[in-house]
Design a protein around this motif. Structure first.
Motif, PDB file in Angstrom:
ATOM      1  N   SER A  33      38.469-117.348 -10.001  1.00  0.00           N
ATOM      2  CA  SER A  33      38.673-115.897  -9.800  1.00  0.00           C
ATOM      3  C   SER A  33      40.125-115.486 -10.022  1.00  0.00           C
ATOM      4  CB  SER A  33      38.223-115.479  -8.399  1.00  0.00           C
ATOM      5  OG  SER A  33      39.025-116.098  -7.416  1.00  0.00           O
ATOM      6  N   THR A  34      41.063-116.439  -9.907  1.00  0.00           N
ATOM      7  CA  THR A  34      42.477-116.083 -10.059  1.00  0.00           C
ATOM      8  C   THR A  34      42.939-116.120 -11.523  1.00  0.00           C
ATOM      9  OG1 THR A  34      42.949-118.401  -9.552  1.00  0.00           O
ATOM     10  CG2 THR A  34      43.190-116.819  -7.750  1.00  0.00           C
ATOM     11  N   GLY A  35      42.051-116.497 -12.433  1.00  0.00           N
ATOM     12  CA  GLY A  35      42.430-116.579 -13.849  1.00  0.00           C
ATOM     13  C   GLY A  35      42.174-115.267 -14.572  1.00  0.00           C
ATOM     14  N   SER A  36      42.428-115.303 -15.875  1.00  0.00           N
ATOM     15  CA  SER A  36      42.281-114.110 -16.702  1.00  0.00           C
ATOM     16  C   SER A  36      40.826-113.604 -16.678  1.00  0.00           C
ATOM     17  CB  SER A  36      42.735-114.481 -18.117  1.00  0.00           C
ATOM     18  OG  SER A  36      42.377-113.501 -19.019  1.00  0.00           O
ATOM     19  N   GLY A  59      39.816-120.405  -6.542  1.00  0.00           N
ATOM     20  CA  GLY A  59      41.018-120.430  -7.371  1.00  0.00           C
ATOM     21  C   GLY A  59      41.425-121.881  -7.568  1.00  0.00           C
ATOM     22  N   LEU A  81      42.334-126.108  -4.872  1.00  0.00           N
ATOM     23  CA  LEU A  81      42.431-127.426  -5.509  1.00  0.00           C
ATOM     24  C   LEU A  81      42.507-128.589  -4.517  1.00  0.00           C
ATOM     25  CD1 LEU A  81      42.429-128.079  -8.484  1.00  0.00           C
ATOM     26  CD2 LEU A  81      44.925-128.013  -8.456  1.00  0.00           C
ATOM     27  N   ALA A 123      34.448-119.848 -14.664  1.00  0.00           N
ATOM     28  CA  ALA A 123      35.650-119.420 -15.403  1.00  0.00           C
ATOM     29  C   ALA A 123      36.871-120.245 -15.017  1.00  0.00           C
ATOM     30  CB  ALA A 123      35.911-117.938 -15.166  1.00  0.00           C
ATOM     31  N   GLN A 124      36.626-121.521 -14.624  1.00  0.00           N
ATOM     32  CA  GLN A 124      37.776-122.414 -14.471  1.00  0.00           C
ATOM     33  C   GLN A 124      38.179-122.875 -15.862  1.00  0.00           C
ATOM     34  OE1 GLN A 124      35.623-125.008 -11.791  1.00  0.00           O
ATOM     35  NE2 GLN A 124      36.872-124.335 -10.062  1.00  0.00           N
ATOM     36  N   GLY A 126      39.243-125.628 -18.772  1.00  0.00           N
ATOM     37  CA  GLY A 126      39.219-127.023 -19.181  1.00  0.00           C
ATOM     38  C   GLY A 126      38.132-127.854 -18.515  1.00  0.00           C
ATOM     39  N   ALA A 146      31.999-118.891 -19.003  1.00  0.00           N
ATOM     40  CA  ALA A 146      33.212-118.733 -19.811  1.00  0.00           C
ATOM     41  C   ALA A 146      33.768-120.108 -20.158  1.00  0.00           C
ATOM     42  CB  ALA A 146      34.252-117.928 -19.050  1.00  0.00           C
ATOM     43  N   ASN A 147      33.592-121.055 -19.248  1.00  0.00           N
ATOM     44  CA  ASN A 147      34.160-122.403 -19.417  1.00  0.00           C
ATOM     45  C   ASN A 147      33.431-123.177 -20.516  1.00  0.00           C
ATOM     46  OD1 ASN A 147      33.916-125.535 -18.235  1.00  0.00           O
ATOM     47  ND2 ASN A 147      35.966-124.693 -18.229  1.00  0.00           N
ATOM     48  N   GLU A 149      34.417-125.538 -22.300  1.00  0.00           N
ATOM     49  CA  GLU A 149      34.654-126.982 -22.300  1.00  0.00           C
ATOM     50  C   GLU A 149      33.504-127.737 -21.619  1.00  0.00           C
ATOM     51  OE1 GLU A 149      36.846-124.674 -21.203  1.00  0.00           O
ATOM     52  OE2 GLU A 149      38.790-124.959 -22.167  1.00  0.00           O
ATOM     53  N   ALA A 229      46.806-119.314 -20.692  1.00  0.00           N
ATOM     54  CA  ALA A 229      47.692-120.056 -21.596  1.00  0.00           C
ATOM     55  C   ALA A 229      46.931-121.047 -22.475  1.00  0.00           C
ATOM     56  CB  ALA A 229      48.751-120.792 -20.777  1.00  0.00           C
ATOM     57  N   ILE A 231      43.734-121.261 -23.547  1.00  0.00           N
ATOM     58  CA  ILE A 231      42.908-120.690 -24.625  1.00  0.00           C
ATOM     59  C   ILE A 231      43.781-119.954 -25.647  1.00  0.00           C
ATOM     60  CG2 ILE A 231      42.280-118.634 -23.291  1.00  0.00           C
ATOM     61  CD1 ILE A 231      39.618-118.588 -24.772  1.00  0.00           C
ATOM     62  N   MET A 289      37.680-108.531 -22.698  1.00  0.00           N
ATOM     63  CA  MET A 289      36.659-109.429 -22.148  1.00  0.00           C
ATOM     64  C   MET A 289      35.767-108.755 -21.112  1.00  0.00           C
ATOM     65  SD  MET A 289      36.607-112.138 -23.827  1.00  0.00           S
ATOM     66  CE  MET A 289      35.442-113.057 -22.840  1.00  0.00           C
TER      67      MET A 289
HETATM   68  N1  LIG Z   1      40.721-115.527 -21.161  1.00  0.00           N
HETATM   69  C1  LIG Z   1      39.816-115.205 -22.055  1.00  0.00           C
HETATM   70  O1  LIG Z   1      39.876-114.134 -22.650  1.00  0.00           O
HETATM   71  C2  LIG Z   1      38.673-116.151 -22.367  1.00  0.00           C
HETATM   72  C3  LIG Z   1      37.746-115.778 -23.344  1.00  0.00           C
HETATM   73  C4  LIG Z   1      36.659-116.616 -23.593  1.00  0.00           C
HETATM   74  C5  LIG Z   1      36.527-117.805 -22.892  1.00  0.00           C
HETATM   75  N2  LIG Z   1      37.460-118.156 -21.968  1.00  0.00           N
HETATM   76  C6  LIG Z   1      37.315-119.423 -21.258  1.00  0.00           C
HETATM   77  O2  LIG Z   1      37.290-119.160 -19.863  1.00  0.00           O
HETATM   78  C7  LIG Z   1      37.903-120.225 -19.141  1.00  0.00           C
HETATM   79  C8  LIG Z   1      39.032-119.654 -18.290  1.00  0.00           C
HETATM   80  O3  LIG Z   1      40.005-119.106 -19.157  1.00  0.00           O
HETATM   81  P1  LIG Z   1      41.174-118.165 -18.613  1.00  0.00           P
HETATM   82  O4  LIG Z   1      41.847-117.638 -19.818  1.00  0.00           O
HETATM   83  O5  LIG Z   1      40.631-117.219 -17.586  1.00  0.00           O
HETATM   84  O6  LIG Z   1      42.119-119.267 -17.931  1.00  0.00           O
HETATM   85  P2  LIG Z   1      43.293-119.037 -16.872  1.00  0.00           P
HETATM   86  O7  LIG Z   1      43.762-117.646 -16.885  1.00  0.00           O
HETATM   87  O8  LIG Z   1      44.267-120.133 -17.093  1.00  0.00           O
HETATM   88  O9  LIG Z   1      42.536-119.274 -15.472  1.00  0.00           O
HETATM   89  C9  LIG Z   1      41.987-120.520 -15.154  1.00  0.00           C
HETATM   90  C10 LIG Z   1      41.342-120.505 -13.787  1.00  0.00           C
HETATM   91  O10 LIG Z   1      40.984-121.873 -13.473  1.00  0.00           O
HETATM   92  C11 LIG Z   1      41.697-122.264 -12.277  1.00  0.00           C
HETATM   93  N3  LIG Z   1      42.090-123.662 -12.423  1.00  0.00           N
HETATM   94  C12 LIG Z   1      43.126-124.164 -13.146  1.00  0.00           C
HETATM   95  N4  LIG Z   1      43.151-125.516 -13.028  1.00  0.00           N
HETATM   96  C13 LIG Z   1      42.122-125.845 -12.217  1.00  0.00           C
HETATM   97  C14 LIG Z   1      41.629-127.095 -11.720  1.00  0.00           C
HETATM   98  N5  LIG Z   1      42.214-128.250 -12.031  1.00  0.00           N
HETATM   99  N6  LIG Z   1      40.535-127.069 -10.913  1.00  0.00           N
HETATM  100  C15 LIG Z   1      39.946-125.896 -10.606  1.00  0.00           C
HETATM  101  N7  LIG Z   1      40.366-124.685 -11.027  1.00  0.00           N
HETATM  102  C16 LIG Z   1      41.441-124.671 -11.832  1.00  0.00           C
HETATM  103  C17 LIG Z   1      42.904-121.353 -12.195  1.00  0.00           C
HETATM  104  O11 LIG Z   1      43.373-121.301 -10.859  1.00  0.00           O
HETATM  105  P3  LIG Z   1      44.912-120.941 -10.465  1.00  0.00           P
HETATM  106  O12 LIG Z   1      45.395-119.957 -11.461  1.00  0.00           O
HETATM  107  O13 LIG Z   1      44.730-120.377  -9.073  1.00  0.00           O
HETATM  108  O14 LIG Z   1      45.664-122.229 -10.464  1.00  0.00           O
HETATM  109  C18 LIG Z   1      42.279-120.046 -12.666  1.00  0.00           C
HETATM  110  O15 LIG Z   1      41.518-119.455 -11.645  1.00  0.00           O
HETATM  111  C19 LIG Z   1      38.374-121.230 -20.202  1.00  0.00           C
HETATM  112  O16 LIG Z   1      37.417-122.230 -20.374  1.00  0.00           O
HETATM  113  C20 LIG Z   1      38.477-120.400 -21.480  1.00  0.00           C
HETATM  114  O17 LIG Z   1      38.286-121.157 -22.655  1.00  0.00           O
HETATM  115  C21 LIG Z   1      38.523-117.355 -21.690  1.00  0.00           C
END
Ligand SMILES: NC(=O)c1ccc[n+]([C@@H]2O[C@H](COP(=O)([O-])OP(=O)(O)OC[C@H]3O[C@@H](n4cnc5c(N)ncnc54)[C@H](OP(=O)(O)O)[C@@H]3O)[C@@H](O)[C@H]2O)c1
Length: 409
Positions: A33-36, A59, A81, A123-124, A126, A146-147, A149, A229, A231, A289
């Motif tokens: 929930s804390t990500g993009s 998060g 975590l 939506a975590q 990796g 969204a994930n 991976e 970062a 993606i 998105m």
């Molecule tokens: N952003 C987009 O527009 C977009 C579009 C299509 C698909 N996606 C996919 O959606 C997923 C999330 O992308 P994002 O851009 O939202 O990434 P992001 O902004 O980096 O956010 C990642 C989220 O995962 C959490 N996280 C990081 N490391 C973790 C770990 N080791 N264990 C558990 N949670 C962890 C983060 O928590 P903290 O920040 O609290 O550490 C945050 O809530 C990815 O698979 C990406 O490929 C993203």
């Protein structure tokens, strides 16, 4: 890799005829929930608070933002975590609110499998997202995925879990969401090919000499999308499109040869499907998105998005398409080759890429060495059986340490 039959995830939509009734809010969990994506999802929900009940938020390390979200949504469970972050998070919450706070892999899995949860947003970022996504699939949830991976690492396992439990996947990725929308109501036998579009990223017009010196800041400055970062770098190398080709094969049950990629710098056409009669259906919309996320949250209904400006086609004016430059951006072909080689090669591809991107973000690896490192790991890998979550996580960890060694050699 054996292919699933037809639109297997789409045709298995549980309750696909039922709408979200305001008096029967959809019970929701957000992983990441804390990500993009997580924050965009909360933005959509904020426009329709009566339609959702938040059961859990997860998060990673950003406990300040998670605490802020928790104060607003008051879910009964939160996940972070590790144990020390869980203690710190508890300190940040108001005295009249004491949710259960869980942590780590088991904590995320318990959030993803909460018995009352109907919809889980995965939506975590990796490979870290795999255990909870697989757990949600085994528990029969509707997963807004969204994930990507997770599918790359364990596509067959997730598909089998969905088949056995009745779980289903709604694709959040804008390209797959576009395909999903274009395929609704169609027969799988009519589909000729899927055409994924790619913006080409910030470096799409550079030559080899320019690419050699690109910086982290430049890689993170995506021209059309605002994203996390990892993606963003994946988009710059075209690995994101490689992962998406694999995701499309697994989600829609098509062979590698029937998933094409076109560079489309305007990011207006989010993808296309071609049918046997040569009809092409394209999905267009703003590069935001919240569009695909709201589609998944409301499915099978559409939720209004008043906060988003409509796409003005007169302003957009031009739609252009070109072939990807695979010599300069080899990650797309590396992903295709790994998919053709088998499941363990996909684990190696993903782990090597995650390590390479992490090193690049820390300025310990050049942009051009990202594909070089991935190719090295794939060339060295003889293949091995991937029959459990443990075998995937083990190969992932071994590949990451091999990749680290290569990078510091
Ligand atoms: N952003 C987009 O527009 C977009 C579009 C299509 C698909 N996606 C996919 O959606 C997923 C999330 O992308 P994002 O851009 O939202 O990434 P992001 O902004 O980096 O956010 C990642 C989220 O995962 C959490 N996280 C990081 N490391 C973790 C770990 N080791 N264990 C558990 N949670 C962890 C983060 O928590 P903290 O920040 O609290 O550490 C945050 O809530 C990815 O698979 C990406 O490929 C993203």
């Amino acid at each position: 890799m054996p292919m699933p039959n037809g639109f297997n995830y789409i045709s298995a939509v549980p309750g696909s005829g039922s709408s979200i009734a305001a008096d029967n809010p959809r019970r929701l969990v957000i992983l990441g929930s804390t990500g993009s994506i997580g924050q965009s999802a909360l933005g959509v929900i904020r426009e329709h608070p009566e339609r959702f009940r938040m059961l859990g938020l997860a998060g990673g390390r950003n406990i300040r933002l998670l605490a802020e979200q928790a104060r607003q949504w008051r879910p009964g469970m939160l996940a972070v975590l590790d144990a020390s972050l869980a203690r710190e998070l508890a300190e940040l919450l108001p005295p009249d609110y004491s949710p259960e706070i869980v942590h780590g892999k088991e904590g995320y899995e318990s959030l993803a499998t909460l018995p009352e949860a109907e919809l889980v947003i995965s939506a975590q970022v990796g490979a870290a997202g795999l255990p909870a996504t697989l757990a949600a699939a085994r528990a029969g949830k509707v997963i807004a995925l969204a994930n990507k991976e997770s599918l790359v690492l364990a596509g067959n396992m997730i598909r089998e879990a969905c088949r056995q439990s009745g779980a289903m996947i709604l694709p959040v990725d804008s390209e797959h969401n576009a395909v999903f929308q274009s395929l609704r109501g169609e027969k799988s036998s009519s589909l000729k090919q899927i055409i994924l579009t790619a913006s080409g990223g910030p470096f799409r017009d550079l030559d080899a000499a320019d690419l050699a010196g690109v910086t982290v800041r430049q890689a993170l400055a995506h021209p059309n999308w605002s994203m996390g970062a990892k993606i963003s770098v994946d988009s710059a190398t075209l690995m994101n499109k490689g992962l998406e080709v694999i995701e499309a094969c697994l989600l829609f049950g098509v062979e590698l040869e029937r998933v094409a990629v076109l560079i489309h710098p305007q990011s207006i056409v989010h993808s296309l499907v071609e049918f046997e009669d040569r009809s092409l259906l394209a999905h267009m919309g703003p590069a935001d998105m919240r569009v695909p996320i709201s589609y998944c949250l409301g499915f099978p209904d559409r939720l209004g998005l008043q906060s988003l400006a409509p796409l003005d086609l007169l302003q957009a004016a031009t739609l252009s398409f070109s072939a990807p430059r695979s010599t300069l951006f080899p990650c797309l072909d590396l992903a295709r080759q790994a998919f053709a080689s088998g499941p363990s090669h996909l684990v190696v591809l993903n782990a090597a890429n995650e390590t390479a991107v992490d090193l690049f973000l820390k300025e310990k690896l050049s942009f051009m060495n990202i594909p070089a490192l991935i190719r090295h790991c794939l060339d060295e890998h003889p293949g091995e059986p991937m029959d459990s979550l443990e075998s995937i996580l083990d190969l992932s960890a071994r590949t990451q340490s091999r990749a680290q060694n290569w990078a510091v050699r």
